[in-house]
Motif scaffolding. Structure first.
Motif, PDB file in Angstrom:
ATOM      1  N   GLY A 142       0.807  -1.221   0.000  1.00 40.19           N
ATOM      2  CA  GLY A 142       0.000   0.000   0.000  1.00 40.19           C
ATOM      3  C   GLY A 142       0.836   1.264   0.000  1.00 40.19           C
ATOM      4  O   GLY A 142       0.443   2.282   0.557  1.00 40.19           O
ATOM      5  N   SER A 143       1.978   1.211  -0.655  1.00 37.40           N
ATOM      6  CA  SER A 143       2.860   2.369  -0.740  1.00 37.40           C
ATOM      7  C   SER A 143       3.420   2.425  -2.158  1.00 37.40           C
ATOM      8  O   SER A 143       2.936   1.725  -3.047  1.00 37.40           O
ATOM      9  N   SER A 144       4.445   3.256  -2.366  1.00 41.87           N
ATOM     10  CA  SER A 144       5.055   3.357  -3.689  1.00 41.87           C
ATOM     11  C   SER A 144       6.456   3.934  -3.550  1.00 41.87           C
ATOM     12  O   SER A 144       6.844   4.415  -2.478  1.00 41.87           O
ATOM     13  N   MET A 145       7.177   3.927  -4.641  1.00 41.68           N
ATOM     14  CA  MET A 145       8.513   4.520  -4.652  1.00 41.68           C
ATOM     15  C   MET A 145       8.447   6.013  -4.327  1.00 41.68           C
ATOM     16  O   MET A 145       9.364   6.552  -3.711  1.00 41.68           O
ATOM     17  N   ASN A 146       7.367   6.671  -4.705  1.00 46.05           N
ATOM     18  CA  ASN A 146       7.204   8.100  -4.411  1.00 46.05           C
ATOM     19  C   ASN A 146       7.026   8.375  -2.922  1.00 46.05           C
ATOM     20  O   ASN A 146       7.196   9.520  -2.484  1.00 46.05           O
ATOM     21  N   ASP A 147       6.664   7.353  -2.158  1.00 45.02           N
ATOM     22  CA  ASP A 147       6.408   7.514  -0.730  1.00 45.02           C
ATOM     23  C   ASP A 147       7.608   7.170   0.144  1.00 45.02           C
ATOM     24  O   ASP A 147       7.535   7.250   1.366  1.00 45.02           O
ATOM     25  N   ALA A 191       2.851   4.794   4.404  1.00 42.50           N
ATOM     26  CA  ALA A 191       1.744   3.917   3.991  1.00 42.50           C
ATOM     27  C   ALA A 191       0.588   4.776   3.508  1.00 42.50           C
ATOM     28  O   ALA A 191       0.251   5.767   4.146  1.00 42.50           O
ATOM     29  N   ARG A 192      -0.007   4.406   2.382  1.00 45.28           N
ATOM     30  CA  ARG A 192      -1.053   5.223   1.786  1.00 45.28           C
ATOM     31  C   ARG A 192      -2.458   4.638   1.889  1.00 45.28           C
ATOM     32  O   ARG A 192      -3.411   5.296   1.569  1.00 45.28           O
TER      33      ARG A 192
END
Length: 127
Positions: A67-72, A125-126
């Protein structure tokens, strides 16, 4: 704060007594990801470029499954097996983190199994 182990069939399996990824509160913690192909467990190649690109892809997969990404990503530790590969690492880092790159430490270490890079990360975490 609760701790949740993140498991997903697309994520690389751990090679020991640790979790690949943990969610704690609003953060995701991803254990070191190496240049190993998740399905086979084999090294992505003998050269730095092949292994490093696979390590970054493994990290990306772990983050997305969590629930995340490289941008986070807010902090990365890149465990580098050869100081001479620092420029190549910087190039890949710029490719995978093109805008507002995270904080980074890069210790030079002797990695097991002929590995040339391992990447661990902390991200927001998004979901």
């Amino acid at each position: 704060m609760d701790k949740q182990v993140i498991n997903h069939p697309d994520m690389p399996a751990p090679y020991g007594a640790y979790s690949t990824a943990i969610r704690a509160g609003d953060f995701i913690f991803v254990s070191g990801q190496a240049g190993i192909i998740p399905k086979s467990g084999a090294k992505a190649g003998e050269d730095f470029e092949s292994q490093a690109r696979q390590a970054f892809e493994n990290l990306k997969t772990c983050l997305e499954c969590s629930g995340s990404s490289m941008n986070d990503v807010v902090k990365v530790i890149t465990w580098l097996g050869d100081a001479e590969e620092r420029a190549a690492l910087n190039d890949l880092f710029g490719e995978y983190f093109p805008i507002d790159p995270p904080a980074r430490s890069t210790p030079i270490v002797d990695l097991p199994m002929g590995l040339l890079l391992s990447i661990e990360a902390t991200a927001i975490a998004r979901d």
